[in-house]
Motif scaffolding. Structure first.
Motif, PDB file in Angstrom:
ATOM      1  N   THR A   2       0.844  -1.184   0.000  1.00  0.00           N
ATOM      2  CA  THR A   2       0.000   0.000   0.000  1.00  0.00           C
ATOM      3  C   THR A   2       0.881   1.235   0.000  1.00  0.00           C
ATOM      4  OG1 THR A   2      -1.657   1.240   1.231  1.00  0.00           O
ATOM      5  CG2 THR A   2      -0.253  -0.179   2.524  1.00  0.00           C
ATOM      6  N   ASP A   3       0.320   2.330  -0.462  1.00  0.00           N
ATOM      7  CA  ASP A   3       1.072   3.573  -0.525  1.00  0.00           C
ATOM      8  C   ASP A   3       0.998   4.350   0.782  1.00  0.00           C
ATOM      9  OD1 ASP A   3      -1.637   3.958  -0.843  1.00  0.00           O
ATOM     10  OD2 ASP A   3      -1.440   5.583  -2.266  1.00  0.00           O
ATOM     11  N   VAL A   4       0.450   3.747   1.816  1.00  0.00           N
ATOM     12  CA  VAL A   4       0.265   4.391   3.110  1.00  0.00           C
ATOM     13  C   VAL A   4       1.171   3.692   4.132  1.00  0.00           C
ATOM     14  CG1 VAL A   4      -1.425   4.944   4.891  1.00  0.00           C
ATOM     15  CG2 VAL A   4      -2.120   4.924   2.510  1.00  0.00           C
ATOM     16  N   SER A   5       1.822   4.465   4.980  1.00  0.00           N
ATOM     17  CA  SER A   5       2.726   3.884   5.972  1.00  0.00           C
ATOM     18  C   SER A   5       1.938   3.203   7.094  1.00  0.00           C
ATOM     19  CB  SER A   5       3.625   4.974   6.569  1.00  0.00           C
ATOM     20  OG  SER A   5       2.872   5.821   7.424  1.00  0.00           O
ATOM     21  N   PHE A   6       2.631   2.364   7.821  1.00  0.00           N
ATOM     22  CA  PHE A   6       2.016   1.676   8.957  1.00  0.00           C
ATOM     23  C   PHE A   6       1.481   2.685   9.968  1.00  0.00           C
ATOM     24  CE2 PHE A   6       2.498  -0.447  13.175  1.00  0.00           C
ATOM     25  CZ  PHE A   6       1.499  -1.381  13.020  1.00  0.00           C
ATOM     26  N   GLU A   7       2.240   3.726  10.226  1.00  0.00           N
ATOM     27  CA  GLU A   7       1.810   4.757  11.172  1.00  0.00           C
ATOM     28  C   GLU A   7       0.527   5.442  10.686  1.00  0.00           C
ATOM     29  OE1 GLU A   7       4.977   4.401   9.999  1.00  0.00           O
ATOM     30  OE2 GLU A   7       5.804   3.561  11.859  1.00  0.00           O
ATOM     31  N   GLN A   8       0.442   5.720   9.391  1.00  0.00           N
ATOM     32  CA  GLN A   8      -0.757   6.345   8.832  1.00  0.00           C
ATOM     33  C   GLN A   8      -1.960   5.407   8.932  1.00  0.00           C
ATOM     34  OE1 GLN A   8       1.080   7.208   5.018  1.00  0.00           O
ATOM     35  NE2 GLN A   8       0.816   9.411   5.364  1.00  0.00           N
ATOM     36  N   LEU A   9      -1.732   4.117   8.680  1.00  0.00           N
ATOM     37  CA  LEU A   9      -2.813   3.140   8.799  1.00  0.00           C
ATOM     38  C   LEU A   9      -3.317   3.073  10.241  1.00  0.00           C
ATOM     39  CD1 LEU A   9      -1.391   0.264   6.572  1.00  0.00           C
ATOM     40  CD2 LEU A   9      -3.416   1.646   6.086  1.00  0.00           C
ATOM     41  N   CYS A  10      -2.389   3.073  11.198  1.00  0.00           N
ATOM     42  CA  CYS A  10      -2.776   3.041  12.610  1.00  0.00           C
ATOM     43  C   CYS A  10      -3.609   4.265  12.958  1.00  0.00           C
ATOM     44  CB  CYS A  10      -1.530   2.977  13.498  1.00  0.00           C
ATOM     45  SG  CYS A  10      -0.674   1.396  13.439  1.00  0.00           S
ATOM     46  N   GLU A  11      -3.185   5.411  12.483  1.00  0.00           N
ATOM     47  CA  GLU A  11      -3.925   6.646  12.765  1.00  0.00           C
ATOM     48  C   GLU A  11      -5.307   6.610  12.105  1.00  0.00           C
ATOM     49  OE1 GLU A  11      -3.598  11.423  11.923  1.00  0.00           O
ATOM     50  OE2 GLU A  11      -1.757  10.243  11.992  1.00  0.00           O
ATOM     51  N   LEU A  12      -5.348   6.169  10.859  1.00  0.00           N
ATOM     52  CA  LEU A  12      -6.601   6.114  10.119  1.00  0.00           C
ATOM     53  C   LEU A  12      -7.648   5.245  10.820  1.00  0.00           C
ATOM     54  CD1 LEU A  12      -8.142   6.791   7.459  1.00  0.00           C
ATOM     55  CD2 LEU A  12      -7.152   4.707   6.519  1.00  0.00           C
ATOM     56  N   PHE A  13      -7.207   4.089  11.337  1.00  0.00           N
ATOM     57  CA  PHE A  13      -8.132   3.147  11.953  1.00  0.00           C
ATOM     58  C   PHE A  13      -8.183   3.257  13.473  1.00  0.00           C
ATOM     59  CE2 PHE A  13      -7.281   1.101   7.821  1.00  0.00           C
ATOM     60  CZ  PHE A  13      -8.583   1.023   7.363  1.00  0.00           C
ATOM     61  N   GLY A  14      -7.469   4.237  14.036  1.00  0.00           N
ATOM     62  CA  GLY A  14      -7.465   4.406  15.490  1.00  0.00           C
ATOM     63  C   GLY A  14      -6.905   3.191  16.200  1.00  0.00           C
ATOM     64  N   TYR A  15      -5.869   2.594  15.617  1.00  0.00           N
ATOM     65  CA  TYR A  15      -5.299   1.357  16.128  1.00  0.00           C
ATOM     66  C   TYR A  15      -4.002   1.635  16.879  1.00  0.00           C
ATOM     67  CZ  TYR A  15      -3.246  -3.299  16.174  1.00  0.00           C
ATOM     68  OH  TYR A  15      -2.677  -4.477  16.566  1.00  0.00           O
ATOM     69  N   THR A  16      -3.872   1.059  18.048  1.00  0.00           N
ATOM     70  CA  THR A  16      -2.633   1.151  18.817  1.00  0.00           C
ATOM     71  C   THR A  16      -1.858  -0.143  18.604  1.00  0.00           C
ATOM     72  OG1 THR A  16      -3.720   2.509  20.484  1.00  0.00           O
ATOM     73  CG2 THR A  16      -1.637   1.467  21.109  1.00  0.00           C
TER      74      THR A  16
END
Length: 104
Positions: A2-16
């Protein structure tokens, strides 16, 4: 993937991040579904990638793979199909051919 970083994915989905592999139960909780549903995704090959070490019956998921799989389902409209991309010039999804069922 994906073109989105792991940190961005975590932020997007509210995942810790837990910073470890996830079990099927944890993935089901993350998706808000039952673990049998996750197992069915795995059986059909439609879910996130998983790891099953040789000689074991254990199944583990990478946090990044689960988040990327969730992200892969993003849509702008209910009429979009997987793989559709918006045309930047018209801001519309490509036209799909349609056929009528049972038409004479």
């Amino acid at each position: 993937m994906t073109d989105v970083s792991f940190e961005q994915l975590c932020e997007l989905f509210g995942y810790t991040p837990k910073n470890r592999p996830l079990s099927t139960i944890e993935v089901a909780e993350m998706l808000g579904t039952h673990e049998v549903t996750v197992a069915q995704y795995r059986l059909r090959g439609t879910g996130p990638r998983y790891f099953s070490p040789e000689g074991t019956r254990r199944v583990w998921y990478s946090e990044r793979d689960v988040l990327a799989w969730m992200y892969s389902g993003r849509r702008h409209s209910t009429s979009e199909q997987p793989g559709d991309r918006l045309d930047p010039q018209t801001a519309k999804t490509p036209a799909r051919s349609t056929h009528s069922l049972g038409a004479a």
